[in-house]
Structure formats: structure tokens, C-alpha cells
Write an enzyme that holds these catalytic residues in place. Structure first.
Site, short mmCIF file in Angstrom:
data_model
loop_
_atom_site.label_atom_id
_atom_site.label_comp_id
_atom_site.label_asym_id
_atom_site.label_seq_id
_atom_site.Cartn_x
_atom_site.Cartn_y
_atom_site.Cartn_z
N TYR A 99 98.74 44.50 32.31
CA TYR A 99 99.75 44.25 33.35
C TYR A 99 101.05 43.75 32.75
O TYR A 99 101.06 42.87 31.88
CB TYR A 99 99.23 43.20 34.33
CG TYR A 99 98.16 43.71 35.26
CD1 TYR A 99 98.40 44.79 36.10
CD2 TYR A 99 96.91 43.11 35.29
CE1 TYR A 99 97.41 45.26 36.96
CE2 TYR A 99 95.92 43.57 36.15
CZ TYR A 99 96.18 44.64 36.98
OH TYR A 99 95.21 45.09 37.82
N LYS B 193 80.06 14.30 36.58
CA LYS B 193 80.91 14.84 37.65
C LYS B 193 81.31 16.28 37.33
O LYS B 193 81.16 16.73 36.19
CB LYS B 193 82.16 13.96 37.80
CG LYS B 193 83.04 13.88 36.55
CD LYS B 193 84.09 12.78 36.70
CE LYS B 193 85.04 12.76 35.50
NZ LYS B 193 85.97 11.61 35.56
C1 LIG Z 1 85.76 10.92 34.44
C2 LIG Z 1 85.67 9.46 34.27
C3 LIG Z 1 85.00 8.92 33.15
C4 LIG Z 1 84.49 9.78 32.02
O1 LIG Z 1 85.58 9.95 31.14
P1 LIG Z 1 85.46 10.78 29.80
O2 LIG Z 1 86.74 10.54 29.11
O3 LIG Z 1 85.28 12.20 30.22
O4 LIG Z 1 84.28 10.25 29.08
C5 LIG Z 1 84.88 7.55 33.07
N1 LIG Z 1 85.39 6.74 34.02
C6 LIG Z 1 86.05 7.21 35.10
C7 LIG Z 1 86.59 6.26 36.10
C8 LIG Z 1 86.22 8.58 35.26
O5 LIG Z 1 86.86 9.04 36.32
#
Ligand SMILES: *Cc1c(COP(=O)(O)O)cnc(C)c1O
Length: 394
Positions: free
Chosen positions: A265, A43
Site C-alpha cells: 500500500y 493484568k
Molecule cells: C502494572 C503495574 C505493576 C507492574 O509493573 P511492571 O513494571 O510491569 O512490573 C505494578 N504496580 C502497578 C500499580 C501497576 O499498575
């Protein structure tokens, strides 16, 4: 500009290098710890590292399937030619589940409304029932679980869905001793028993993400959903994974200033002594947190030097110190903002710590839209602009 001049610009500007061999090595390391399958959760553009590059490298390390949080990401995987199973969760109830099913995408079902929508639009779709195991976030509340399982079983018998998985997620896996982990594990075990009792036969049973997979075998079940671990982030701190990112940029200028010179800044920093200041053409528009000034360090001419003043939209000032013998940096020299840490350069974990955030947040914010992105490893070097999923050469 001639092509050669373009090439010159391209090789000397700010560059985010993704070493995909790190992803492959991380998946291998994780697979040694679990008998279950590894789902590569790609993702957010593969945690900011590039969806298709991370996906390919994860498969090379032994991942067997993918997880995403939108159908768009699932389709992007299919468009890139990946034929492995893909599970998508977090879909709005009016999503195009028919299109998802035609693309062979499995769908997470957190409640009756999703179940009905999937059954109506995508008869026969493969679904994973999602139980909230203690986050009050995604997944069916436990008090609705029995009913969801029975409804799903009826829908399955009528040919409307196939329940191939049950999933949960732990809120506090990054703290292995946290009592919520035990409660989450028990809730998940109960959830699986209820599903079986309702007549469902989910082959995929998955609770653990990266931290739980690395720190608690009792969470493993048949598969682990690994996101952060792909790119070398281990919140549990228990296993040595390798980071894939390196951010470099040239010093645009080096100037000498007297004591008492305010920088940037708001004049938040004033030089306490005569010193040399180096200008680095990367800033918060590239994902560096604005507030990291005066805590962040970069590596230049082999030594760590502090960022001073506020980080601007597209530039950052580094105090090189007064002594060229200590830090012999000159205009054009390459500054390493972070890397895997092999030669003492900071890592993305350091940057996250400096601004009090999670490394996940830091890496997913990187890169848009100016950084040139270079992918190395597995015998390919490709170039592109981040945020566009583009690769000019392959
Ligand atoms: C993002 C996500 C993962 C992956 O988690 P990590 O800690 O990054 O390995 C797994 N399960 C769900 C439901 C997620 O949203």
C-alpha cells in the site's frame, strides 16, 4: 476438512508460542534479588501471554500472590482455580466490592470515596491503602494521606475494613538515577510512618514493580509487584531475564521481481534491484505495528531479512534478496518474526525499538484474533486461539 487436515492447517499457520518455563525462570531470578514476596501482576491477559498460564508458571517460580487491575481479572483467576491472595487496583468506585470480598479479593483504596464504598458493600474486606508516590495517577495525593489513614483506622476499629497493605508506585524506576526515585522512596517511607502513627498495622508494604525490584533494593519493603519481569521485560536493563514469546509463520509465496518494483500500500518501498519477495501471513491485526515496515527484520532460512513496504492488516512482505545461496527460503518455510533471541532471531524488544515504543505495548497488542496460540513448558503443550483464553488441549 478431515481432522487431520485441520491439524495440518493448525500446525502451519501463524503461531504465537508461549514458553511458560521462561516465566518460572524469571520469577526465580527475581526472587534471588529480594527477600520480599513476589506478587505476579497478570493484568492485560498476563501481558498478552495468557492470564492463567502466566499465573501458574509464576507460582512455580515462587510467586505467592497475584495483582490485577480489574475485578474481572481477579474473578478469572478464581475461576481458573487459583486460591492465592489477589489484589485488584484501579476499580471504579461503584464496583461490586461485595462480590470481590466474597471471592477473597483484596482491594486497593486510593481515597475516601473508595473506602466508604468498600466499607458499605463489603464489611470486613481486606484493603491496601494506595499512596501516590509521584505519578499523579493512581493513589491518594500526599496531602490527603493522613486523613485517609485516620479514616481507615476508624473504619477498621468499627469492623468495616481490614487494612492489610500500603502501596505506592514509582514513575521513573526504569531510569535508576532519576531524582524522582529518591523522592518516591521517601514519600513512601513517610506514608508507612503515617499509617503506623494512625494505628494501622499493614503487613504488606509495596512500592517496587519490576524495574525498581531489579535495580534498587531500597524499594523492596515486604513485597514486589512484578508484571513485565514475569515475561522477560527489564526496562532497567540490569538483569538478564528470558522472553517467553515466539511468533512464527510460513512463507505463503516467494516471487522474483525486477528492479523498480513498488511494494504494498502506498508504494512506500521500491526494489532497488531484482530480488525475491516473501509473503508472510501476519499483519497489524495480529499486533505488528503498521509503521514497522522498512525497519523491522525477521529471520528466515537462518538469516535476518528486512520487512519492506507497509505492513498490511494481515500480511507482511519480506525482501529475501536476490541470492538463494544467501537466503535459501522457499514457500512453506517458517519465518520467525521474533523469539527469545537464542539463534539470532529478533526479540519483542527489537520490534518495540523499531517503532519507538515500549516492549510492554508491543506484547500486550499481540495476538487477537487470528494467531494460534501454543503454550509449551512444564510438560504441557496446549493449543488455543489468543484473546479468548481458550485452550483446546491440555
Ligand atoms: C502494572 C503495574 C505493576 C507492574 O509493573 P511492571 O513494571 O510491569 O512490573 C505494578 N504496580 C502497578 C500499580 C501497576 O499498575
Amino acid at each position: 476438512m478431515t481432522p487431520a487436515a485441520l491439524q495440518q492447517t493448525a500446525t502451519t499457520g501463524p503461531t504465537l508460542t508461549v514458553d511458560v518455563t521462561a516465566v518460572t525462570a524469571n520469577v526465580r531470578a527475581i526472587r534471588r534479588l529480594t527477600a520480599g514476596e513476589v506478587m505476579a501482576v497478570v493484568k492485560s491477559d498476563g501481558f498478552g501471554h495468557g492470564l492463567a498460564d502466566v499465573a501458574r508458571a509464576a507460582l512455580a517460580g515462587g510467586a505467592t500472590r497475584f495483582g490485577v487491575t480489574s475485578l474481572e481479572e481477579a474473578y478469572a483467576l478464581r475461576d481458573a482455580g487459583f486460591t492465592q491472595p489477589v489484589l485488584s487496583w484501579l476499580n471504579p468506585v461503584d464496583s461490586d466490592f461485595g462480590g470481590a470480598a466474597r471471592a477473597g479479593v483484596e482491594i486497593a483504596v486510593p481515597g475516601d470515596a473508595h473506602l466508604r464504598a468498600v466499607a458499605r458493600q463489603a464489611p470486613g474486606a481486606r484493603v491496601h491503602l494506595q499512596l501516590d508516590t509521584g505519578m499523579a495517577r493512581d493513589g491518594a495525593p500526599p496531602e490527603q494521606w493522613e486523613s485517609l489513614c485516620h479514616t481507615a483506622r476508624r473504619a477498621e476499629r468499627a469492623g468495616f475494613v481490614r487494612v492489610v497493605g500500603v502501596m505506592g508506585h514509582l514513575a521513573c524506576a526504569a531510569e535508576p538515577g532519576h531524582p524522582a526515585n529518591g523522592r518516591g522512596r521517601e514519600l513512601f517511607d513517610w506514608g508507612v510512618r503515617v499509617a503506623l502513627g494512625a494505628g494501622l498495622r499493614p503487613r504488606d508494604r509495596h512500592l517496587a514493580a519490576t524495574a525498581a525490584t531489579l535495580s534498587d533494593p531500597r524499594t523492596h519493603h515486604s513485597l514486589s509487584r512484578i508484571g513485565a519481569g514475569l515475561v522477560g521485560i527489564d526496562e532497567s536493563g540490569s538483569v538478564r531475564l528470558r522472553r517467553a514469546l515466539r511468533l512464527t509463520a510460513p512463507l505463503v509465496t516467494v516471487r522474483t521481481v525486477p528492479a523498480g518494483t513498488p511494494v504494498g500500500y502506498g508504494h512506500t518501498w521500491t526494489s532497488p534491484r531484482a530480488t525475491r519477495l516473501g509473503l508472510v501471513p501476519v499483519g497489524y491485526a495480529d499486533g505488528l505495528p503498521r509503521g514497522a515496515g522498512e525497519r523491522a527484520l525477521v529471520q528466515v532460512a537462518g538469516v535476518r531479512r528486512p520487512v519492506v513496504g507497509r505492513i498490511s492488516m494481515d500480511m507482511t512482505v519480506v525482501d529475501l534478496g536476490p541470492d538463494p545461496a544467501v537466503c535459501p527460503a522457499r514457500a512453506g518455510d517458517v519465518v520467525t518474526l521474533f523469539g527469545p533471541g537464542d539463534t539470532g532471531e529478533p526479540t519483542t524488544a527489537d520490534w518495540a525499538r523499531w517503532v519507538g515504543t515500549l516492549e510492554h505495548e508491543f506484547v500486550t497488542a499481540l495476538g487477537r484474533p487470528r494467531l494460534r496460540r501454543v503454550v509449551i513448558g512444564h510438560g504441557v503443550t496446549s493449543h488455543g486461539v489468543t484473546g479468548q483464553g481458550e485452550q483446546a488441549a491440555r
